[in-house]
Design an enzyme around this catalytic site. Structure first.
Site, PDB file in Angstrom:
ATOM      1  N   ASP A   1     -20.923  28.855 -35.272  1.00 42.37           N
ATOM      2  CA  ASP A   1     -20.564  28.183 -36.527  1.00 42.37           C
ATOM      3  C   ASP A   1     -21.091  26.756 -36.503  1.00 42.37           C
ATOM      4  O   ASP A   1     -20.730  25.971 -35.624  1.00 42.37           O
ATOM      5  CB  ASP A   1     -19.032  28.148 -36.678  1.00 42.37           C
ATOM      6  CG  ASP A   1     -18.601  27.472 -37.968  1.00 42.37           C
ATOM      7  OD1 ASP A   1     -18.515  28.167 -38.992  1.00 42.37           O
ATOM      8  OD2 ASP A   1     -18.369  26.242 -37.951  1.00 42.37           O
TER       9      ASP A   1
ATOM     10  N   TYR B   1     -22.842  18.535 -39.413  1.00 38.36           N
ATOM     11  CA  TYR B   1     -22.680  18.385 -37.955  1.00 38.36           C
ATOM     12  C   TYR B   1     -23.949  17.808 -37.305  1.00 38.36           C
ATOM     13  O   TYR B   1     -23.941  17.446 -36.139  1.00 38.36           O
ATOM     14  CB  TYR B   1     -22.333  19.721 -37.285  1.00 38.36           C
ATOM     15  CG  TYR B   1     -21.070  20.404 -37.770  1.00 38.36           C
ATOM     16  CD1 TYR B   1     -20.159  19.754 -38.611  1.00 38.36           C
ATOM     17  CD2 TYR B   1     -20.781  21.714 -37.402  1.00 38.36           C
ATOM     18  CE1 TYR B   1     -19.017  20.397 -39.070  1.00 38.36           C
ATOM     19  CE2 TYR B   1     -19.636  22.359 -37.855  1.00 38.36           C
ATOM     20  CZ  TYR B   1     -18.761  21.696 -38.695  1.00 38.36           C
ATOM     21  OH  TYR B   1     -17.635  22.346 -39.139  1.00 38.36           O
TER      22      TYR B   1
ATOM     23  N   LYS C   1     -23.040  25.645 -43.311  1.00 34.10           N
ATOM     24  CA  LYS C   1     -22.279  25.242 -44.506  1.00 34.10           C
ATOM     25  C   LYS C   1     -23.026  24.180 -45.308  1.00 34.10           C
ATOM     26  O   LYS C   1     -23.689  23.303 -44.726  1.00 34.10           O
ATOM     27  CB  LYS C   1     -20.910  24.661 -44.092  1.00 34.10           C
ATOM     28  CG  LYS C   1     -20.162  25.501 -43.083  1.00 34.10           C
ATOM     29  CD  LYS C   1     -18.785  24.951 -42.737  1.00 34.10           C
ATOM     30  CE  LYS C   1     -18.262  25.612 -41.481  1.00 34.10           C
ATOM     31  NZ  LYS C   1     -18.716  24.978 -40.230  1.00 34.10           N
TER      32      LYS C   1
ATOM     33  N   HIS D   1     -18.721  23.876 -47.978  1.00 35.60           N
ATOM     34  CA  HIS D   1     -17.897  23.246 -46.939  1.00 35.60           C
ATOM     35  C   HIS D   1     -16.528  22.778 -47.466  1.00 35.60           C
ATOM     36  O   HIS D   1     -15.499  22.975 -46.819  1.00 35.60           O
ATOM     37  CB  HIS D   1     -18.669  22.076 -46.327  1.00 35.60           C
ATOM     38  CG  HIS D   1     -18.297  21.765 -44.921  1.00 35.60           C
ATOM     39  ND1 HIS D   1     -19.212  21.368 -43.967  1.00 35.60           N
ATOM     40  CD2 HIS D   1     -17.104  21.786 -44.284  1.00 35.60           C
ATOM     41  CE1 HIS D   1     -18.591  21.170 -42.815  1.00 35.60           C
ATOM     42  NE2 HIS D   1     -17.306  21.408 -42.984  1.00 35.60           N
TER      43      HIS D   1
HETATM   44  N1  LIG Z   1     -14.871  23.993 -42.316  1.00 36.66           N
HETATM   45  C1  LIG Z   1     -14.368  22.857 -41.905  1.00 36.66           C
HETATM   46  O1  LIG Z   1     -14.059  21.942 -42.690  1.00 36.66           O
HETATM   47  C2  LIG Z   1     -14.178  22.638 -40.447  1.00 36.66           C
HETATM   48  C3  LIG Z   1     -13.431  21.555 -39.995  1.00 36.66           C
HETATM   49  C4  LIG Z   1     -13.246  21.409 -38.625  1.00 36.66           C
HETATM   50  C5  LIG Z   1     -13.817  22.326 -37.762  1.00 36.66           C
HETATM   51  N2  LIG Z   1     -14.569  23.371 -38.234  1.00 36.66           N
HETATM   52  C6  LIG Z   1     -15.194  24.365 -37.320  1.00 36.66           C
HETATM   53  O2  LIG Z   1     -14.192  24.881 -36.459  1.00 36.66           O
HETATM   54  C7  LIG Z   1     -14.590  24.631 -35.113  1.00 36.66           C
HETATM   55  C8  LIG Z   1     -13.392  24.453 -34.225  1.00 36.66           C
HETATM   56  O3  LIG Z   1     -12.590  23.377 -34.667  1.00 36.66           O
HETATM   57  P1  LIG Z   1     -12.526  21.943 -33.924  1.00 36.66           P
HETATM   58  O4  LIG Z   1     -13.791  21.676 -33.219  1.00 36.66           O
HETATM   59  O5  LIG Z   1     -12.071  20.973 -34.950  1.00 36.66           O
HETATM   60  O6  LIG Z   1     -11.310  22.069 -32.917  1.00 36.66           O
HETATM   61  P2  LIG Z   1     -10.828  23.074 -31.766  1.00 36.66           P
HETATM   62  O7  LIG Z   1     -11.807  24.171 -31.552  1.00 36.66           O
HETATM   63  O8  LIG Z   1      -9.407  23.418 -32.095  1.00 36.66           O
HETATM   64  O9  LIG Z   1     -10.787  22.118 -30.482  1.00 36.66           O
HETATM   65  C9  LIG Z   1     -11.959  21.574 -29.924  1.00 36.66           C
HETATM   66  C10 LIG Z   1     -11.524  20.541 -28.860  1.00 36.66           C
HETATM   67  O10 LIG Z   1     -10.779  21.190 -27.834  1.00 36.66           O
HETATM   68  C11 LIG Z   1     -11.416  21.030 -26.572  1.00 36.66           C
HETATM   69  N3  LIG Z   1     -11.290  22.326 -25.891  1.00 36.66           N
HETATM   70  C12 LIG Z   1     -11.979  23.469 -26.147  1.00 36.66           C
HETATM   71  N4  LIG Z   1     -11.568  24.474 -25.361  1.00 36.66           N
HETATM   72  C13 LIG Z   1     -10.599  23.964 -24.566  1.00 36.66           C
HETATM   73  C14 LIG Z   1      -9.814  24.503 -23.534  1.00 36.66           C
HETATM   74  N5  LIG Z   1      -9.935  25.782 -23.166  1.00 36.66           N
HETATM   75  N6  LIG Z   1      -8.892  23.687 -22.919  1.00 36.66           N
HETATM   76  C15 LIG Z   1      -8.760  22.396 -23.302  1.00 36.66           C
HETATM   77  N7  LIG Z   1      -9.489  21.826 -24.275  1.00 36.66           N
HETATM   78  C16 LIG Z   1     -10.409  22.598 -24.903  1.00 36.66           C
HETATM   79  C17 LIG Z   1     -12.860  20.634 -26.871  1.00 36.66           C
HETATM   80  O11 LIG Z   1     -13.354  19.783 -25.856  1.00 36.66           O
HETATM   81  P3  LIG Z   1     -14.811  19.901 -25.168  1.00 36.66           P
HETATM   82  O12 LIG Z   1     -15.817  20.255 -26.229  1.00 36.66           O
HETATM   83  O13 LIG Z   1     -15.009  18.530 -24.622  1.00 36.66           O
HETATM   84  O14 LIG Z   1     -14.701  20.949 -24.099  1.00 36.66           O
HETATM   85  C18 LIG Z   1     -12.690  19.867 -28.178  1.00 36.66           C
HETATM   86  O15 LIG Z   1     -12.295  18.530 -27.920  1.00 36.66           O
HETATM   87  C19 LIG Z   1     -15.469  23.377 -35.246  1.00 36.66           C
HETATM   88  O16 LIG Z   1     -16.197  23.099 -34.093  1.00 36.66           O
HETATM   89  C20 LIG Z   1     -16.279  23.754 -36.436  1.00 36.66           C
HETATM   90  O17 LIG Z   1     -17.284  24.691 -36.101  1.00 36.66           O
HETATM   91  C21 LIG Z   1     -14.742  23.538 -39.560  1.00 36.66           C
END
Ligand SMILES: NC(=O)c1ccc[n+]([C@@H]2O[C@H](COP(=O)([O-])OP(=O)(O)OC[C@H]3O[C@@H](n4cnc5c(N)ncnc54)[C@H](OP(=O)(O)O)[C@@H]3O)[C@@H](O)[C@H]2O)c1
Length: 277
Positions: A46, A51, A76, A109
């Site tokens: 994704d 990004y 997106k 998005h």
């Molecule tokens: N459509 C939208 O508006 C929107 C908004 C936000 C996000 N998204 C998408 O959703 C994806 C996921 O959401 P997100 O990136 O906001 O948050 P998330 O996946 O809930 O959390 C990511 C964070 O958690 C850490 N992490 C990952 N696995 C871990 C584990 N097993 N143990 C401890 N920490 C861990 C990562 O650190 P490290 O990378 O340093 O390991 C990073 O800081 C995004 O990357 C994006 O693709 C979409």
């Protein structure tokens, strides 16, 4: 080999239920993250124009020796590209940066209701799908009102709505609406961005009971709710850890303990008012 579930979309396509998120994955780290994920068994990635890592992901994908049809790539359309013609141009640019001939899933998005362009933007996505340049089209951060409006005005229901969703903010009424309309729910920030949710005593207790990590417990919860889940990490050990979910199950006690964590509070912006372009 797929060791994870695949979901059927309302347009006849399928999609892996699990993938790699890449928001805040810097271009000089995302290539390793993508390669590590694919080696671990991930098949879905994704990304998004905003990004600023589509080109680095495209470079990494160009070196992966899997048939294209085995990969599922989402990107997106950013807010400043909303509108019919601008959306078509933005899609061309994303496709070129990703070095792909088609995108599996293209999402609007954010709705940006104050700009009132999301219906025209949706019409552009419908055209891209008709042309076969994108397999599935969907939206992100749409509320029931935004969804109902594009369905009413175009007759075409999105395949997916990607929304903020985690145990603190489980979005039950929006999920129920999606289920009635045949829209798959995809969870963003599924582990609440890796912060305090991972040290919540209730989650830690369930993790200890199953001999798993807190992140694995929360990600497994998304899988059992039938959601598409896309945890982000650039840390190879975490990328592998987050995928090791398909050989255990949560029980009814675990699910009710997780349900009790709901706070009703978002981490991210409110889609009705967010208007960054
Ligand atoms: N459509 C939208 O508006 C929107 C908004 C936000 C996000 N998204 C998408 O959703 C994806 C996921 O959401 P997100 O990136 O906001 O948050 P998330 O996946 O809930 O959390 C990511 C964070 O958690 C850490 N992490 C990952 N696995 C871990 C584990 N097993 N143990 C401890 N920490 C861990 C990562 O650190 P490290 O990378 O340093 O390991 C990073 O800081 C995004 O990357 C994006 O693709 C979409």
């Amino acid at each position: 080999m797929n060791t994870f579930p695949t979901l059927h979309l309302n347009d006849g396509n399928t999609m892996p239920q699990f993938g790699l998120g890449t928001w805040q994955s810097p271009s000089d780290q995302v290539g390793l993250a993508v390669r590590t994920a694919i080696e671990a068994g991930y098949r879905a990635i994704d990304t998004a124009t905003i990004y600023k890592n589509e080109a680095a992901i495209g470079e990494a994908l160009s070196e992966i020796l899997l048939p294209r049809r085995q990969l599922h790539i989402t990107t997106k359309l950013w807010n400043s590209d909303q509108g019919y013609d601008t959306a078509l141009k933005a899609f061309d640019a994303s496709l070129a940066r990703l070095r792909l001939e088609y995108i599996d899933l293209y999402l609007i998005h954010w709705p940006l209701p104050s700009h009132d362009k999301y219906v025209d933007t949706w019409k552009a996505l419908v055209r891209l799908r008709q042309e076969g340049r994108v397999k599935s089209i969907g939206v992100s951060n749409f509320t029931i009102a935004h969804l109902q409006r594009i369905i009413d005005e175009t007759g075409l229901t999105p395949a997916i709505n990607q929304i903020e969703l985690h145990p603190w903010f489980p979005q039950k009424s929006l999920r129920d609406y999606h289920a009635r309309k045949g829209i798959i729910t995809e969870s963003w920030s599924p582990i609440a961005q890796g912060g305090a949710l991972l040290t919540d005593p209730g989650i830690v207790r369930i993790a200890q009971k199953h001999g798993r990590t807190p992140a694995q417990i929360i990600l497994r919860w998304h899988i059992e709710l039938g959601l598409v889940v896309i945890p982000k990490s650039v840390t190879p050990a975490r990328i592998r850890e987050n995928f090791a979910l398909f050989d255990f199950k949560l029980d009814a006690d675990d699910l009710s303990a997780i349900a009790s964590l709901e706070t009703g509070k978002r981490i991210g912006p409110d889609p009705d008012t967010f208007d960054m372009a």
